[in-house]
Design an enzyme around this catalytic site. Structure first.
Site, PDB file in Angstrom:
ATOM      1  N   LYS A 111       0.835  -1.214   0.000  1.00 43.72           N
ATOM      2  CA  LYS A 111       0.000   0.000   0.000  1.00 43.72           C
ATOM      3  C   LYS A 111       0.866   1.259   0.000  1.00 43.72           C
ATOM      4  CE  LYS A 111      -4.254  -1.506   0.242  1.00 43.72           C
ATOM      5  NZ  LYS A 111      -5.100  -1.539  -0.869  1.00 43.72           N
ATOM      6  N   LYS A 194      -4.205 -11.897  -8.580  1.00 47.85           N
ATOM      7  CA  LYS A 194      -5.538 -12.223  -8.074  1.00 47.85           C
ATOM      8  C   LYS A 194      -6.591 -11.289  -8.653  1.00 47.85           C
ATOM      9  CE  LYS A 194      -5.806  -9.197  -4.102  1.00 47.85           C
ATOM     10  NZ  LYS A 194      -6.462  -8.942  -2.855  1.00 47.85           N
ATOM     11  N   LYS A 197     -10.644  -5.499  -6.859  1.00 51.51           N
ATOM     12  CA  LYS A 197     -11.222  -4.227  -7.301  1.00 51.51           C
ATOM     13  C   LYS A 197     -10.118  -3.316  -7.803  1.00 51.51           C
ATOM     14  CE  LYS A 197     -14.406  -4.834  -3.587  1.00 51.51           C
ATOM     15  NZ  LYS A 197     -14.508  -4.679  -2.137  1.00 51.51           N
TER      16      LYS A 197
HETATM   17  P1  TYM Z   1     -11.254  -7.246   1.429  1.00 50.17           P
HETATM   18  O1  TYM Z   1     -12.367  -6.269   1.533  1.00 50.17           O
HETATM   19  O2  TYM Z   1     -10.075  -6.889   0.619  1.00 50.17           O
HETATM   20  O3  TYM Z   1     -11.775  -8.625   0.883  1.00 50.17           O
HETATM   21  C1  TYM Z   1     -12.860  -9.272   1.472  1.00 50.17           C
HETATM   22  C2  TYM Z   1     -12.716 -10.771   1.444  1.00 50.17           C
HETATM   23  O4  TYM Z   1     -12.604 -11.246   0.112  1.00 50.17           O
HETATM   24  C3  TYM Z   1     -11.438 -12.051  -0.004  1.00 50.17           C
HETATM   25  N1  TYM Z   1     -10.869 -11.873  -1.349  1.00 50.17           N
HETATM   26  C4  TYM Z   1     -10.438 -12.892  -2.097  1.00 50.17           C
HETATM   27  N2  TYM Z   1     -10.388 -14.218  -1.865  1.00 50.17           N
HETATM   28  C5  TYM Z   1      -9.894 -14.984  -2.842  1.00 50.17           C
HETATM   29  N3  TYM Z   1      -9.463 -14.503  -4.037  1.00 50.17           N
HETATM   30  C6  TYM Z   1      -9.499 -13.182  -4.315  1.00 50.17           C
HETATM   31  N4  TYM Z   1      -9.103 -12.735  -5.496  1.00 50.17           N
HETATM   32  C7  TYM Z   1      -9.996 -12.307  -3.314  1.00 50.17           C
HETATM   33  N5  TYM Z   1     -10.166 -10.968  -3.237  1.00 50.17           N
HETATM   34  C8  TYM Z   1     -10.697 -10.725  -2.028  1.00 50.17           C
HETATM   35  C9  TYM Z   1     -10.489 -11.548   1.067  1.00 50.17           C
HETATM   36  O5  TYM Z   1      -9.541 -12.527   1.408  1.00 50.17           O
HETATM   37  C10 TYM Z   1     -11.438 -11.252   2.186  1.00 50.17           C
HETATM   38  O6  TYM Z   1     -11.746 -12.422   2.906  1.00 50.17           O
HETATM   39  N6  TYM Z   1      -8.843  -6.850   5.750  1.00 50.17           N
HETATM   40  C11 TYM Z   1     -10.047  -7.373   5.136  1.00 50.17           C
HETATM   41  C12 TYM Z   1     -11.327  -6.867   5.773  1.00 50.17           C
HETATM   42  C13 TYM Z   1     -11.410  -7.106   7.226  1.00 50.17           C
HETATM   43  C14 TYM Z   1     -11.565  -8.356   7.873  1.00 50.17           C
HETATM   44  C15 TYM Z   1     -11.597  -8.047   9.271  1.00 50.17           C
HETATM   45  C16 TYM Z   1     -11.672  -9.660   7.431  1.00 50.17           C
HETATM   46  C17 TYM Z   1     -11.341  -6.135   8.178  1.00 50.17           C
HETATM   47  N7  TYM Z   1     -11.465  -6.719   9.414  1.00 50.17           N
HETATM   48  C18 TYM Z   1     -11.755  -9.068  10.214  1.00 50.17           C
HETATM   49  C19 TYM Z   1     -11.820 -10.660   8.378  1.00 50.17           C
HETATM   50  C20 TYM Z   1     -11.861 -10.364   9.764  1.00 50.17           C
HETATM   51  C21 TYM Z   1     -10.031  -6.936   3.683  1.00 50.17           C
HETATM   52  O7  TYM Z   1      -9.471  -5.959   3.327  1.00 50.17           O
HETATM   53  O8  TYM Z   1     -10.797  -7.695   2.890  1.00 50.17           O
END
Ligand code: TYM
Length: 329
Positions: A111, A194, A197
């Site tokens: 980031k 991967k 967005k």
């Molecule tokens: P975020 O918003 O980036 O993504 C949400 C969830 O989608 C999964 N994901 C994927 N899994 C497989 N392949 C992909 N291409 C892919 N893109 C996204 C992510 O692994 C995630 O599970 N930090 C987290 C949000 C968060 C969170 C938490 C999650 C904040 N607090 C507590 C679990 C527990 C995030 O940025 O996810």
């Protein structure tokens, strides 16, 4: 009953990576566990989004959670910023989180590279906020995709450290959870990496058949295998990985065999993949469109979820305050 927590940032619509990496597991786990699924709006502030976008995206994710089958009668669905107890726990955890370890996390380094003019403290302490989300409800299992593994490691470390510093056995070390026991990385179809967005390569649950077909037909491929059983270059592997996730085992096997005997036609494979994505996402898309226009219902779900989540959070927080020495309350 074991507790499960997971969240998604409101940065746009849900895509196939979010669905197969996380949300699909949410819909199954809600039948067996005490589940908390939230919208991580605080986490999204690291990129300074416009307030209108936050409101819109939060409603979008809420509607999409419900459209995917997360049931407010079974799981607690809430918006992170409705549960202010999380911020207090975040503060306590930050006192035991060290600069060096936060700076070393891959996501921080990534980031910081992506937004060199906005390397804020929220980016640095992203893993402690995530740990607060999870530890707040003493979650045992956290359904997430592969990209969250390091954050999960940090959450376990912070839980352990808190217990050690205060000589208690209070926080449970949360484990990542994936359907089929294998954390998924859903690939994009643009050749590498991967689906995401910010990668600009996402296929969204809200995409209509025409859009999905266009995106899939544009997938990067090559001239095709020239020798039987030849290794698959990354873009081809990605196409197969997506097909393995979305299509039936028979369909996957058919195209895999035809790759191995060099008879594959990528055009046919893409057409099949697009059809399979459409037939799984079309009913979800319809429900999203219905729910999007039912703001009163969305508000009601968020309100009920906030109440339930705050009840659980304040219980944990009261105990944390006692443990760290704030006994005067
Ligand atoms: P975020 O918003 O980036 O993504 C949400 C969830 O989608 C999964 N994901 C994927 N899994 C497989 N392949 C992909 N291409 C892919 N893109 C996204 C992510 O692994 C995630 O599970 N930090 C987290 C949000 C968060 C969170 C938490 C999650 C904040 N607090 C507590 C679990 C527990 C995030 O940025 O996810």
């Amino acid at each position: 009953m074991d507790t499960v927590v997971s969240g998604i940032r409101p940065t746009g619509n849900l895509h196939l990576g979010n669905y197969f990496g996380a949300v699909r597991a949410f819909t199954q786990m809600q039948n067996e566990y005490n589940c908390f699924f939230f919208i991580a709006d605080w986490h999204s502030l690291t990129t300074h989004p416009h307030p209108d976008n936050i409101i819109r995206s939060t409603n979008t994710i809420l509607a999409e959670y419900l459209a995917c089958g997360i049931d407010p009668e079974k799981a607690t669905i809430y918006i992170q910023s409705d549960v202010r107890e999380v911020v207090e726990l975040y503060l306590y955890l930050n006192m035991n989180a060290y600069l060096g370890e936060l700076e070393r996390t891959t996501s921080f380094k990534e980031k910081a590279r992506q937004q060199p003019n906005n390397v804020n403290a929220g980016l640095l302490t992203y893993p402690t906020l995530m740990a607060a989300d999870i530890l707040m409800h003493k979650a045992v299992k956290v359904p997430v995709g592969k990209d969250q593994e390091q954050n999960m490691e940090m959450a376990r470390k912070f839980a352990r450290r808190f217990n050690t510093i205060y000589g208690v056995d209070f926080f449970v070390e949360p484990q990542s959870y994936a359907l089929g026991d294998r954390a998924l990385k859903v690939p994009g179809l643009d050749g590498s990496g991967k689906m995401g967005k910010s990668e600009g390569n996402a296929i969204y649950l809200i995409d209509d058949a025409k859009t999905i077909t266009k995106k899939v037909m544009r997938a990067v491929t090559d001239a095709g295998p020239t020798e039987p059983n030849s290794p698959r270059p990354e873009p081809i592997t990605n196409l197969f990985t997506l097909m393995e996730i979305v299509s039936s085992p028979e369909v996957y096997k058919h195209f895999s065999d035809s790759y191995n005997d060099c008879s594959i036609r990528y055009g046919d494979m893409k057409k099949q993949l697009a059809e399979d994505i459409c037939s799984f996402s079309a009913p979800i898309r319809e429900r999203i469109l219905e729910l999007n226009s039912d703001e009163a219902y969305l508000r009601q779900v968020a309100k009920l979820g906030a109440e339930k989540a705050r009840e659980s959070a304040s219980k944990t927080l009261e105990e944390v305050r006692q443990i760290i020495g704030f006994r005067h309350r």
